[in-house]
Design an enzyme around this catalytic site. Sequence first.
Site, PDB file in Angstrom:
ATOM      1  N   SER A 148      33.245  66.305  22.500  1.00  0.00           N
ATOM      2  CA  SER A 148      33.333  65.428  21.336  1.00  0.00           C
ATOM      3  C   SER A 148      32.081  64.600  21.073  1.00  0.00           C
ATOM      4  O   SER A 148      31.923  64.020  19.998  1.00  0.00           O
ATOM      5  CB  SER A 148      34.520  64.483  21.495  1.00  0.00           C
ATOM      6  OG  SER A 148      34.333  63.605  22.610  1.00  0.00           O
TER       7      SER A 148
ATOM      8  N   LYS B 119      27.732  56.367  21.482  1.00  0.00           N
ATOM      9  CA  LYS B 119      28.879  57.042  20.869  1.00  0.00           C
ATOM     10  C   LYS B 119      29.849  56.022  20.275  1.00  0.00           C
ATOM     11  O   LYS B 119      30.070  54.955  20.856  1.00  0.00           O
ATOM     12  CB  LYS B 119      29.587  57.892  21.930  1.00  0.00           C
ATOM     13  CG  LYS B 119      30.718  58.765  21.399  1.00  0.00           C
ATOM     14  CD  LYS B 119      31.299  59.615  22.529  1.00  0.00           C
ATOM     15  CE  LYS B 119      32.415  60.543  22.048  1.00  0.00           C
ATOM     16  NZ  LYS B 119      32.950  61.375  23.139  1.00  0.00           N
TER      17      LYS B 119
ATOM     18  N   SER C 170      33.243  66.556  27.358  1.00  0.00           N
ATOM     19  CA  SER C 170      32.669  66.076  26.097  1.00  0.00           C
ATOM     20  C   SER C 170      31.251  65.558  26.177  1.00  0.00           C
ATOM     21  O   SER C 170      30.662  65.205  25.151  1.00  0.00           O
ATOM     22  CB  SER C 170      33.574  64.999  25.482  1.00  0.00           C
ATOM     23  OG  SER C 170      34.753  65.579  24.984  1.00  0.00           O
TER      24      SER C 170
END
Length: 378
Positions: free
Chosen positions: A100, A24, A124
């Site tokens: 997210s 990420k 997330s």
Amino acid sequence: MSAFISEFDLCFHDDADAPTIAIKDSIDIAGYPTTAASRALADAPAATQHAEVVQRLLDAGWRIKGKANMHELAFGMTGINDFTGTPQNPQDATRIPGGSSSGSASAVGLGLVDAALGTDTGGSVRGPAACCGVTGLKPTFGRVSRRGVAPVETTLDCVGPFARDMRVLIDAMTAIDPSFDAGIARRDAAKTRVGIVAVDADTSIRKAVEHAVRRAGFASRGIELASMADAFSAGLAVINAETWHAFGHLVETGKLGADLDARLRLASKTTPTDLEAAENVRRVFTAAVDRALENVDVLVLPTLPAFPITLEAARAGTPVIAMSSLIRPFNLSGHPALSLPLPVEGSSLKAGLQIVGRKGADEKVCAVAAHVEAALAQ
């Protein structure tokens, strides 16, 4: 609609059969900027060293295939990003991928990598995992290193892995957490005592949770966590305050997406009184979860209360904050929590089965998930 912000091949060993992983874009990789998928950070300098989890993966022989896309600044539940593009939901391209860690879940679900790292501050990792039909783990708070991960200061955020099956997820955890005992995570969990938490969720998903428990052959009992709603609200207050502290200065750039600009401005209004009340709830809810886990080994409940909404509905303004009603509370308390793909009768989409364990018992959570995974595959 790419799951990646940038694609490359980073490894220490020339092994074409090495497992692959995406990282990420809130986690540092040396030589690449950490932009958190935001135009406001697009010109950030390249990181000078790897985040500790990245270094551990490389040392363990993993191949890093690129930086995964995400909801801007890791501050959103939909995964929609009009700057870097919105990753595709592998289960249904018309639906949101969840945020997210949208790109991480998408990349795994599409088979682009074997695993991915995300971060989970208010659901997330688990939320996108449930949306995209993959497995995702939020470890016990503080167990996995956050050195080299944004934001720097947090009382909620955890680095956690995604995978398509528990074998690979356990491998990833073994790489990023030197204290993780894969032997315990792979033990037989048939005699696990399970508490099924009473929650407000779609009937079909609640029934699927109960079916999974029966299919796994677990002894079970009902559990009431009366302070779940309070913990959800308190978690929102804490994440708002901490995200404003980390990224509020970016509002002045005028480069944030409209949703981020509005949410950060709202977050700035969180008061010390709000935070004091939230910390009181944190203590009460954490104690309640600990008490519930005195008589059972794990708690189970849906990851999300409903299936993910469509991209069209999200862009039209359909509220999504309730998506995190069943996952955000366990960020507040710090307990390990995993989302496992959950078949639902009458639906082509899989929901998520959330498994919550005692603090530090991440291996037990994984063992239970592996047992359920095997039972559902029969």
